[in-house]
Design an enzyme around this catalytic site. Structure first.
Site, short mmCIF file in Angstrom:
data_model
loop_
_atom_site.label_atom_id
_atom_site.label_comp_id
_atom_site.label_asym_id
_atom_site.label_seq_id
_atom_site.Cartn_x
_atom_site.Cartn_y
_atom_site.Cartn_z
N MET A 38 0.91 -0.93 -0.02
CA MET A 38 0.04 0.11 0.05
C MET A 38 0.67 1.24 -0.02
SD MET A 38 -3.48 -0.66 1.99
CE MET A 38 -2.76 -0.45 3.66
N LEU A 41 6.65 3.14 1.61
CA LEU A 41 7.80 2.05 1.55
C LEU A 41 8.58 2.35 2.49
CD1 LEU A 41 7.63 0.90 -2.01
CD2 LEU A 41 6.25 0.50 -0.15
N HIS A 42 9.36 1.16 3.10
CA HIS A 42 10.21 1.34 4.04
C HIS A 42 11.14 -0.03 3.92
CE1 HIS A 42 8.11 -1.54 6.18
NE2 HIS A 42 6.97 -0.77 6.64
N GLU A 43 11.94 -0.02 4.86
CA GLU A 43 13.12 -1.34 4.70
C GLU A 43 12.34 -2.60 4.77
OE1 GLU A 43 16.22 -2.10 3.93
OE2 GLU A 43 16.47 -0.37 3.19
N HIS A 45 9.55 -3.12 3.15
CA HIS A 45 8.96 -3.49 1.83
C HIS A 45 10.01 -3.71 1.06
CE1 HIS A 45 5.95 -0.60 3.41
NE2 HIS A 45 4.96 -1.78 3.12
N GLU A 156 6.17 -11.55 7.31
CA GLU A 156 5.39 -12.20 8.42
C GLU A 156 5.14 -11.28 9.44
OE1 GLU A 156 8.76 -14.57 9.93
OE2 GLU A 156 8.17 -16.26 8.39
N SER A 194 4.31 1.26 8.02
CA SER A 194 4.18 2.63 7.25
C SER A 194 3.30 3.44 8.72
CB SER A 194 3.09 2.49 6.26
OG SER A 194 3.49 1.66 5.20
N ARG A 195 2.45 2.95 9.55
CA ARG A 195 1.53 3.47 10.48
C ARG A 195 2.61 4.11 11.68
NH1 ARG A 195 -2.63 -0.36 8.83
NH2 ARG A 195 -4.23 0.81 8.24
P1 AMP Z 1 1.51 -2.75 3.58
O1 AMP Z 1 2.09 -1.91 2.56
O2 AMP Z 1 1.67 -2.32 4.67
O3 AMP Z 1 0.34 -3.39 3.09
O4 AMP Z 1 2.64 -3.99 3.51
C1 AMP Z 1 3.08 -4.53 2.24
C2 AMP Z 1 3.90 -5.86 2.38
O5 AMP Z 1 5.02 -5.45 3.01
C3 AMP Z 1 3.16 -6.91 3.23
O6 AMP Z 1 3.31 -8.16 2.77
C4 AMP Z 1 3.81 -6.90 4.58
O7 AMP Z 1 3.51 -7.89 5.33
C5 AMP Z 1 5.19 -6.43 4.32
N1 AMP Z 1 5.68 -5.72 5.54
C6 AMP Z 1 5.44 -4.52 6.06
N2 AMP Z 1 6.04 -4.40 7.25
C7 AMP Z 1 7.27 -5.17 6.94
C8 AMP Z 1 8.27 -5.54 7.94
N3 AMP Z 1 8.55 -4.64 9.00
N4 AMP Z 1 8.84 -6.23 7.66
C9 AMP Z 1 8.64 -7.21 6.38
N5 AMP Z 1 7.59 -7.24 5.74
C10 AMP Z 1 6.80 -6.18 6.11
#
Ligand code: AMP
Length: 286
Positions: A38, A41-43, A45, A156, A194-195
């Site tokens: 979504m 992005l961070h490390e 992702h 995970e 992201s939050r």
């Molecule tokens: P989101 O953008 O939050 O929907 O996350 C996209 C993908 O990134 C999902 O598969 C999440 O589980 C993964 N993700 C989010 N935060 C982390 C993290 N800290 N470490 C590893 N994967 C993450």
């Protein structure tokens, strides 16, 4: 010395453009890895992009803030959005294509189908956020069918979501390998999210206690403490550390998320708690 600048990342906005880019790579015998996100992005992702890069010739990240997985009172409107910054980060991590469809591509007028996964999506996050996994399962099913990748990569960090996605691809015979990747954390243990951008400096200090409390709970479980006592103690520790409220701390079977009778079965500890208006989740293998 000149700083290395990655070339701008190609962006597909339609299903047709996504499919023709992937078809061209497949004609060159390159496999495709998909990373649904979504954005903001961070490390965490980017670790998925790197994992995909190791296994697949062509890596596609998707960016779509999915309205169907937010309840009306949740943070859809204020969810952080920065497509240009995200595209730069993806390019620097080796991503080959960004798929950023608009809302009318994902949910055109008249859209009427939902994917609902029972069992594993009904407890924990599914109980606290009843609309959530329906939205996730629907959008991930669409993204998988739009791209038909060889593998798709999920963190995970969202452990229950990973299980829901494994379940739906098995049940619907979607021919894709689902790869789970470890949670990336800050130095103090806070899982990247992201939050986290919503947290004030004071909340950020409290936030790191979530992972510490889960670590302590695992130690107690390994020392033989009963599951329900450990869950209760961990919730009290979160409240004492400054969390506003605790949605759950639960020790569950790692494959089904059913309550565990003993640690003889593979178990996972999962938690969700609030700091002001921000909801944090975390989980670890027991
Ligand atoms: P989101 O953008 O939050 O929907 O996350 C996209 C993908 O990134 C999902 O598969 C999440 O589980 C993964 N993700 C989010 N935060 C982390 C993290 N800290 N470490 C590893 N994967 C993450």
């Amino acid at each position: 010395m000149r700083k290395h600048v990655s070339a701008p990342l190609p962006i597909a906005r339609t299903v047709a453009d996504l499919r023709s880019a992937i078809a061209a790579e497949r004609n060159n015998s390159r496999t495709t890895g998909l990373i649904p996100t979504m954005g903001a992005l961070h490390e965490g992702h980017l670790s998925l992009v790197r994992a995909a890069k190791q296994r697949c010739g062509f890596v596609v990240a998707t960016l779509f803030v999915n309205p169907k997985q937010f309840a009306p009172h949740e943070d859809f409107d204020r969810y952080p959005r920065n497509e240009a910054g995200d595209a730069d980060l993806l390019a620097s991590a080796g991503c080959d294509l960004l798929y950023a469809p608009g809302r009318s591509v994902m949910y055109p007028d008249g859209f009427a189908t939902s994917v609902l996964v029972s069992n594993v999506s009904t407890m924990l996050e599914g109980q606290m956020r009843p609309h959530f996994f329906g939205g996730v399962a629907t959008v991930v099913t669409k993204l998988l069918l739009q791209a038909l990748p060889d593998a798709a990569f999920f963190g995970e960090k969202d452990y229950q979501q990973l299980l829901v996605i494994r379940q739906l691809t098995r049940d619907l015979d979607i021919p894709v390998e689902i790869v789970g990747c470890p949670t990336v954390r800050e130095r103090d243990g806070l899982a990247l999210s992201s939050r986290n951008a919503y947290l004030s400096a004071a909340e950020r200090r409290v936030a790191s206690r979530l992972n510490v409390v889960l670590h302590d709970a695992i130690k107690a479980l390994r020392a033989g403490a009963p599951v329900d006592a450990v869950e209760g103690e961990a919730s009290r520790h979160l409240a004492a550390a400054g969390f506003t409220s605790v949605d759950y701390v639960a020790v569950r079977n790692a494959a089904t998320l059913q309550p565990v009778a003993s640690l003889a079965e593979p178990a996972r500890i999962l938690a969700a708690a609030w700091l002001g208006k921000t909801r944090l989740i975390d989980n670890m293998a027991v």
